[in-house]
Design an enzyme around this catalytic site. Sequence first.
Site, mmCIF file in Angstrom:
data_model
loop_
_atom_site.group_PDB
_atom_site.id
_atom_site.type_symbol
_atom_site.label_atom_id
_atom_site.label_comp_id
_atom_site.label_asym_id
_atom_site.label_seq_id
_atom_site.Cartn_x
_atom_site.Cartn_y
_atom_site.Cartn_z
ATOM 1 N N ARG A 72 0.900 -1.193 0.155
ATOM 2 C CA ARG A 72 -0.112 0.038 0.095
ATOM 3 C C ARG A 72 1.156 1.183 0.100
ATOM 4 N NH1 ARG A 72 -5.022 -2.606 1.619
ATOM 5 N NH2 ARG A 72 -4.788 -4.022 3.182
ATOM 6 N N ILE A 126 -10.729 -9.674 -1.367
ATOM 7 C CA ILE A 126 -11.452 -10.537 -0.693
ATOM 8 C C ILE A 126 -12.844 -9.813 -0.339
ATOM 9 C CG2 ILE A 126 -9.742 -11.917 0.044
ATOM 10 C CD1 ILE A 126 -10.311 -10.672 2.916
ATOM 11 N N ASP A 127 -12.550 -8.617 -0.227
ATOM 12 C CA ASP A 127 -13.891 -7.690 0.446
ATOM 13 C C ASP A 127 -15.004 -7.688 -0.644
ATOM 14 O OD1 ASP A 127 -12.222 -6.999 2.585
ATOM 15 O OD2 ASP A 127 -11.647 -5.239 1.701
ATOM 16 N N LYS A 212 -31.936 -25.988 19.716
ATOM 17 C CA LYS A 212 -30.722 -26.013 18.847
ATOM 18 C C LYS A 212 -29.139 -26.177 19.853
ATOM 19 C CE LYS A 212 -31.329 -23.115 14.944
ATOM 20 N NZ LYS A 212 -31.057 -21.750 14.478
ATOM 21 N N ARG A 251 -7.304 -14.315 3.886
ATOM 22 C CA ARG A 251 -6.628 -13.890 2.510
ATOM 23 C C ARG A 251 -5.589 -14.879 1.750
ATOM 24 N NH1 ARG A 251 -5.564 -7.994 3.926
ATOM 25 N NH2 ARG A 251 -3.404 -8.379 3.427
HETATM 26 O O1 F6P Z 1 -9.033 -5.206 1.797
HETATM 27 C C1 F6P Z 1 -8.793 -6.593 2.246
HETATM 28 C C2 F6P Z 1 -8.763 -6.526 3.729
HETATM 29 O O2 F6P Z 1 -8.263 -7.796 4.186
HETATM 30 C C3 F6P Z 1 -9.724 -6.021 4.644
HETATM 31 O O3 F6P Z 1 -10.761 -6.949 4.710
HETATM 32 C C4 F6P Z 1 -9.245 -5.766 5.766
HETATM 33 O O4 F6P Z 1 -9.763 -4.895 6.528
HETATM 34 C C5 F6P Z 1 -7.727 -5.139 5.332
HETATM 35 O O5 F6P Z 1 -7.491 -5.580 4.096
HETATM 36 C C6 F6P Z 1 -6.700 -5.649 6.548
HETATM 37 O O6 F6P Z 1 -5.357 -5.081 5.846
HETATM 38 P P1 F6P Z 1 -3.774 -5.306 6.456
HETATM 39 O O7 F6P Z 1 -3.577 -6.476 5.667
HETATM 40 O O8 F6P Z 1 -3.259 -4.213 6.089
HETATM 41 O O9 F6P Z 1 -3.968 -5.589 7.914
#
Ligand code: F6P
Length: 318
Positions: A72, A126-127, A212, A251
Amino acid sequence: MHKVAVLTSGGDASGMNAAIRAVVRSAVFRGIEAFGVHQGFEGLINEEIEGMNAGSVADIIHRGGTILQTSRSEGFKSIEGMQKAAERLWSRGIENLVVIGGNGSLRGGAEFSQLGINVIGIPATIDNDVPFTEAIGFDTAVNTVLEAINRVRDTASSHGRIFVIEVMGHDCGEIALAAGVAGGAESVLIPEIDTDFNQVLEKINQGIARGKLHSIIIVAEGVYPAHQLKNRIEAATGHDTRICILGHMQRGGTPTAVDRILASRMGKYAVDSIFKSERNIMVAGEGSRIFSVPLQTVVAGELTPKLELYEIARMLSI
Ligand code: F6P
């Protein structure tokens, strides 16, 4: 002859490698020279660029993560950083850049395109929160969460426990909703809809009353801290409650067939669009359809929450 560079940016997503492979192999097929940029936009600024051929992407379609690595980039947010990055491409005669990533990366790509580089976006996160499209990586993440729910359900039943499972999603409830519906959760808490805590408790109590053996509550990150939710539930119901924060395991892992196929189709489409002289678009996919959306439209676009799934989750968890 055209030249194209490809990079991955932002949070990684399973299927990024399949997309890199598709871009590079399609480029080779079309006689377009391909380059890989390491470490996303940061690597572009730092000139981490290498030539790629069909062999460079061998044996990666099944691998999670990204062989090009990702970042990033802070440097890329300044105009100086962007200019430097553009010069790196111009000096090699590369006029096309494929950016594989989520909203932040596509926004960066859209801005970068204003310097004259043709930017083609491929949505991967993934979002699943990129407007107009399904994103690479979402299906794998949802399946990973489902696997976790299944395992937690076993132990929850054995002990007669309530489980709060926290999933990722940034500020989007897509993973929570999909996994909640597919995993048969009692409640799904997402950022798009205000949480009605009484309703959550009611569901738990109803479930217990009709025998349940467990309750599974899926909460999207950022909606409510999992440990606070656990404490509130335990205090209100008197039932043993545990939390499970899935985190970054969502991820990683080998991409599903759905993600590999989506990535392959999108990567091919990206190179086709360069071949046809299309400029500054994102490759989008919905069901069987692959199409293009102008990058500027994507950046200005808004995501519509999947309220239908929310309703289904609510109805079927009685
Ligand atoms: O955008 C993908 C994501 O996994 C989000 O779901 C999560 O909020 C963020 O990235 C986490 O980011 P990092 O890997 O920088 O902690």
